[in-house]
Design a protein around this motif. Structure first.
Motif, PDB file in Angstrom:
ATOM      1  N   SER A   6       0.947  -0.953   0.389  1.00 52.54           N
ATOM      2  CA  SER A   6       0.424   0.662   0.256  1.00 52.54           C
ATOM      3  C   SER A   6       1.125   1.261   0.161  1.00 52.54           C
ATOM      4  O   SER A   6       2.161   1.218   0.090  1.00 52.54           O
ATOM      5  CB  SER A   6      -1.165  -0.084   0.827  1.00 52.54           C
ATOM      6  OG  SER A   6      -2.009  -0.799   1.462  1.00 52.54           O
ATOM      7  N   PRO A   7       0.320   2.059  -0.276  1.00 53.67           N
ATOM      8  CA  PRO A   7       0.537   3.667  -0.190  1.00 53.67           C
ATOM      9  C   PRO A   7       0.782   4.247   0.883  1.00 53.67           C
ATOM     10  O   PRO A   7       0.637   3.541   2.054  1.00 53.67           O
ATOM     11  CB  PRO A   7      -0.007   4.602  -1.041  1.00 53.67           C
ATOM     12  CG  PRO A   7      -1.357   3.937  -1.133  1.00 53.67           C
ATOM     13  CD  PRO A   7      -1.173   2.505  -1.048  1.00 53.67           C
ATOM     14  N   ALA A   8       1.276   4.980   1.330  1.00 52.66           N
ATOM     15  CA  ALA A   8       0.933   5.727   2.501  1.00 52.66           C
ATOM     16  C   ALA A   8       0.616   7.405   2.369  1.00 52.66           C
ATOM     17  O   ALA A   8       0.268   7.310   1.712  1.00 52.66           O
ATOM     18  CB  ALA A   8       2.140   6.080   3.553  1.00 52.66           C
ATOM     19  N   LYS A   9      -0.570   8.015   3.452  1.00 54.42           N
ATOM     20  CA  LYS A   9      -0.945   9.095   3.523  1.00 54.42           C
ATOM     21  C   LYS A   9      -0.237   9.988   3.369  1.00 54.42           C
ATOM     22  O   LYS A   9       0.100  11.208   2.696  1.00 54.42           O
ATOM     23  CB  LYS A   9      -1.740   9.475   4.522  1.00 54.42           C
ATOM     24  CG  LYS A   9      -2.982   7.973   4.497  1.00 54.42           C
ATOM     25  CD  LYS A   9      -4.078   8.178   5.610  1.00 54.42           C
ATOM     26  CE  LYS A   9      -5.578   7.119   5.836  1.00 54.42           C
ATOM     27  NZ  LYS A   9      -6.326   7.784   6.688  1.00 54.42           N
ATOM     28  N   LYS A  10       0.650   9.921   4.192  1.00 52.24           N
ATOM     29  CA  LYS A  10       1.734  11.379   4.285  1.00 52.24           C
ATOM     30  C   LYS A  10       2.962  10.810   3.877  1.00 52.24           C
ATOM     31  O   LYS A  10       3.992  10.266   3.438  1.00 52.24           O
ATOM     32  CB  LYS A  10       2.566  11.206   5.714  1.00 52.24           C
ATOM     33  CG  LYS A  10       3.444  12.311   5.918  1.00 52.24           C
ATOM     34  CD  LYS A  10       4.283  12.686   8.105  1.00 52.24           C
ATOM     35  CE  LYS A  10       5.017  13.633   7.914  1.00 52.24           C
ATOM     36  NZ  LYS A  10       5.804  13.609   9.378  1.00 52.24           N
ATOM     37  N   MET A  11       3.391  12.188   2.528  1.00 53.99           N
ATOM     38  CA  MET A  11       4.476  12.390   1.548  1.00 53.99           C
ATOM     39  C   MET A  11       5.060  13.785   1.944  1.00 53.99           C
ATOM     40  O   MET A  11       4.438  14.157   2.324  1.00 53.99           O
ATOM     41  CB  MET A  11       3.775  12.076   0.571  1.00 53.99           C
ATOM     42  CG  MET A  11       2.427  10.904   0.118  1.00 53.99           C
ATOM     43  SD  MET A  11       1.569  11.285  -1.226  1.00 53.99           S
ATOM     44  CE  MET A  11       3.066  10.678  -2.666  1.00 53.99           C
ATOM     45  N   ASN A  12       6.324  13.150   1.113  1.00 54.33           N
ATOM     46  CA  ASN A  12       7.514  14.906   0.596  1.00 54.33           C
ATOM     47  C   ASN A  12       7.781  14.801   0.042  1.00 54.33           C
ATOM     48  O   ASN A  12       7.345  13.389  -1.240  1.00 54.33           O
ATOM     49  CB  ASN A  12       8.271  14.396   2.109  1.00 54.33           C
ATOM     50  CG  ASN A  12       9.403  12.607   2.139  1.00 54.33           C
ATOM     51  OD1 ASN A  12       9.222  13.080   0.776  1.00 54.33           O
ATOM     52  ND2 ASN A  12      10.149  12.681   2.899  1.00 54.33           N
ATOM     53  N   ILE A  13       7.997  15.553  -0.245  1.00 53.02           N
ATOM     54  CA  ILE A  13       9.290  15.749  -1.444  1.00 53.02           C
ATOM     55  C   ILE A  13      11.110  15.406  -1.374  1.00 53.02           C
ATOM     56  O   ILE A  13      11.184  16.356  -0.642  1.00 53.02           O
ATOM     57  CB  ILE A  13       8.879  17.456  -2.615  1.00 53.02           C
ATOM     58  CG1 ILE A  13       7.740  18.218  -3.101  1.00 53.02           C
ATOM     59  CG2 ILE A  13       9.605  17.755  -3.633  1.00 53.02           C
ATOM     60  CD1 ILE A  13       6.626  19.028  -2.793  1.00 53.02           C
ATOM     61  N   GLU A  14      11.392  14.414  -1.733  1.00 54.24           N
ATOM     62  CA  GLU A  14      12.683  14.953  -1.632  1.00 54.24           C
ATOM     63  C   GLU A  14      13.463  14.300  -3.417  1.00 54.24           C
ATOM     64  O   GLU A  14      13.398  13.579  -3.608  1.00 54.24           O
ATOM     65  CB  GLU A  14      13.072  13.192  -0.740  1.00 54.24           C
ATOM     66  CG  GLU A  14      14.811  12.359  -0.678  1.00 54.24           C
ATOM     67  CD  GLU A  14      15.366  13.935  -0.335  1.00 54.24           C
ATOM     68  OE1 GLU A  14      16.346  14.473  -1.131  1.00 54.24           O
ATOM     69  OE2 GLU A  14      15.662  14.495   0.471  1.00 54.24           O
ATOM     70  N   THR A  15      14.226  15.671  -3.481  1.00 49.14           N
ATOM     71  CA  THR A  15      14.663  15.717  -5.216  1.00 49.14           C
ATOM     72  C   THR A  15      15.763  15.224  -5.484  1.00 49.14           C
ATOM     73  O   THR A  15      16.318  15.230  -6.366  1.00 49.14           O
ATOM     74  CB  THR A  15      13.786  16.797  -5.422  1.00 49.14           C
ATOM     75  OG1 THR A  15      14.866  18.104  -4.987  1.00 49.14           O
ATOM     76  CG2 THR A  15      12.203  16.648  -6.145  1.00 49.14           C
ATOM     77  N   ASP A  16      16.824  15.113  -4.169  1.00 45.28           N
ATOM     78  CA  ASP A  16      18.195  15.189  -3.749  1.00 45.28           C
ATOM     79  C   ASP A  16      18.959  13.787  -4.073  1.00 45.28           C
ATOM     80  O   ASP A  16      20.386  13.281  -4.440  1.00 45.28           O
ATOM     81  CB  ASP A  16      18.555  15.918  -2.728  1.00 45.28           C
ATOM     82  CG  ASP A  16      18.498  18.062  -3.427  1.00 45.28           C
ATOM     83  OD1 ASP A  16      18.380  18.217  -4.406  1.00 45.28           O
ATOM     84  OD2 ASP A  16      18.058  18.556  -2.471  1.00 45.28           O
ATOM     85  N   LEU A  17      18.226  12.868  -3.062  1.00 45.74           N
ATOM     86  CA  LEU A  17      18.910  11.676  -2.253  1.00 45.74           C
ATOM     87  C   LEU A  17      19.099  10.496  -3.592  1.00 45.74           C
ATOM     88  O   LEU A  17      20.271  10.086  -3.829  1.00 45.74           O
ATOM     89  CB  LEU A  17      17.876  10.896  -0.840  1.00 45.74           C
ATOM     90  CG  LEU A  17      18.555   9.910  -0.759  1.00 45.74           C
ATOM     91  CD1 LEU A  17      19.520  10.740   0.365  1.00 45.74           C
ATOM     92  CD2 LEU A  17      17.360  10.035   0.678  1.00 45.74           C
ATOM     93  N   LEU A  18      17.871  10.117  -4.054  1.00 45.04           N
ATOM     94  CA  LEU A  18      18.088   9.594  -5.433  1.00 45.04           C
ATOM     95  C   LEU A  18      17.676   9.745  -6.428  1.00 45.04           C
ATOM     96  O   LEU A  18      16.056  10.579  -6.297  1.00 45.04           O
ATOM     97  CB  LEU A  18      17.093   7.806  -4.773  1.00 45.04           C
ATOM     98  CG  LEU A  18      18.656   6.992  -4.194  1.00 45.04           C
ATOM     99  CD1 LEU A  18      17.497   6.335  -3.383  1.00 45.04           C
ATOM    100  CD2 LEU A  18      19.412   7.268  -4.298  1.00 45.04           C
ATOM    101  N   ALA A  19      17.684   9.299  -7.585  1.00 45.91           N
ATOM    102  CA  ALA A  19      17.097  10.069  -8.851  1.00 45.91           C
ATOM    103  C   ALA A  19      15.692   9.335  -9.302  1.00 45.91           C
ATOM    104  O   ALA A  19      15.763   8.165  -9.015  1.00 45.91           O
ATOM    105  CB  ALA A  19      17.725  10.536  -9.784  1.00 45.91           C
ATOM    106  N   TRP A  20      14.352   9.909 -10.015  1.00 45.59           N
ATOM    107  CA  TRP A  20      13.433   8.838  -9.993  1.00 45.59           C
ATOM    108  C   TRP A  20      13.803   8.773 -11.832  1.00 45.59           C
ATOM    109  O   TRP A  20      14.695   8.827 -12.167  1.00 45.59           O
ATOM    110  CB  TRP A  20      12.029  10.254 -10.257  1.00 45.59           C
ATOM    111  CG  TRP A  20      12.350  11.868 -11.098  1.00 45.59           C
ATOM    112  CD1 TRP A  20      12.397  12.154 -10.908  1.00 45.59           C
ATOM    113  CD2 TRP A  20      11.714  11.252 -12.077  1.00 45.59           C
ATOM    114  NE1 TRP A  20      12.409  13.173 -12.007  1.00 45.59           N
ATOM    115  CE2 TRP A  20      12.270  12.655 -12.608  1.00 45.59           C
ATOM    116  CE3 TRP A  20      11.537  10.590 -13.418  1.00 45.59           C
ATOM    117  CZ2 TRP A  20      11.719  13.175 -14.227  1.00 45.59           C
ATOM    118  CZ3 TRP A  20      10.860  11.040 -14.878  1.00 45.59           C
ATOM    119  CH2 TRP A  20      10.670  11.880 -15.045  1.00 45.59           C
TER     120      TRP A  20
END
Length: 250
Positions: A6-20
């Motif tokens: 399942s996903p999670a309700k709480k989400m964040n933005i993380e554009t530096d640690l690992l690339a999509w």
């Protein structure tokens, strides 16, 4: 083998640690849902979201500026729930990350189904949400058998670590076509296995990490899991359900 969670309700933005890596497979459907949600006023959205004012205000603001192709975070890093904390992808080795990208699939009310390194943005839309003034009343109707069909193209063996709310969009359409094994993490109470939500989420995350560490290709290797004090119980299990009981209860 594919593992569904399942996903999670709480989400964040993380554009530096690992690339999509890629855009989600069902991005056109997500864009359609985004357009629908943007057409609703704050009151209607709060009704769909079923949350307090603080959370509703945050997600309303996110929705107004939502661009599904910009400022993307790998899905496995975007979700912040307990399951993802115990999976701990941030500290996985390269081979473990490659494993989850190939084997793990995240079910989502908004995105449908995600690979761990699909690029996504924060959203709020649970699979069980009721839709207002839309062509379908529920997201189950919206997604129909699309997610199951997509999973069937990848595998004929599924390890289910998702909640019932999410796994039903896969299991409903199975009809014996796929081998689906559901992992149950609980305690023995009066001779019956009882699951507790938080502990089960912790164990699901640990299970993904365990399988990635072993580079497991065989669904039966899940039986060797002993994280968080759980042990597989053969006598309580069957071909469709692997039951793990907290060892302190043995």
């Amino acid at each position: 083998m594919r593992i569904i969670i399942s996903p999670a309700k709480k989400m964040n933005i993380e554009t530096d640690l690992l690339a999509w890596n890629n855009l989600p497979q069902f991005l056109p459907e997500a864009e359609k849902l985004a357009e629908y949600l943007k057409s609703l006023d704050y009151g209607a959205l709060k009704t769909i979201w079923k949350c307090n004012d603080k959370i509703a205000a945050l997600n309303y603001e996110r929705l107004q500026t939502m661009d599904l192709k910009k400022a993307l975070t790998p899905a496995v890093l975007s979700y912040e729930g307990i399951q993802y904390q115990y999976m701990a992808p941030q500290v996985m080795e390269k081979q473990e990350l490659l494993y989850v990208e190939e084997h793990l699939r995240i079910l989502s009310g908004f995105y449908g189904m995600l690979k761990p390194f699909d690029g996504i943005v924060p959203y709020r839309l649970e699979m069980q949400s009721k839709l207002l003034h839309y062509e379908t009343d529920t997201l189950y109707q919206f997604w129909n058998h699309k997610l199951f069909d997509a999973l069937c193209e990848e595998t004929d063996c599924i390890l289910n670590l998702a909640s019932k709310e999410y796994s039903k969009c896969i299991t409903t359409y199975n009809k014996g076509k796929q081998k689906i094994v559901t992992c149950i993490f609980g305690e023995l109470v009066d001779g019956k296995v009882r699951q507790k939500g938080t502990l089960a989420k912790m164990a699901r995350g640990e299970m993904v990490r365990f399988l990635a560490g072993r580079q497991s290709e065989n669904i039966e290797s899940a039986k060797d899991f002993t994280g968080l004090g759980y042990q597989f119980r053969e006598e309580l299990s069957d071909d469709c359900n692997y039951v793990f009981v907290n060892s302190t209860e043995l």
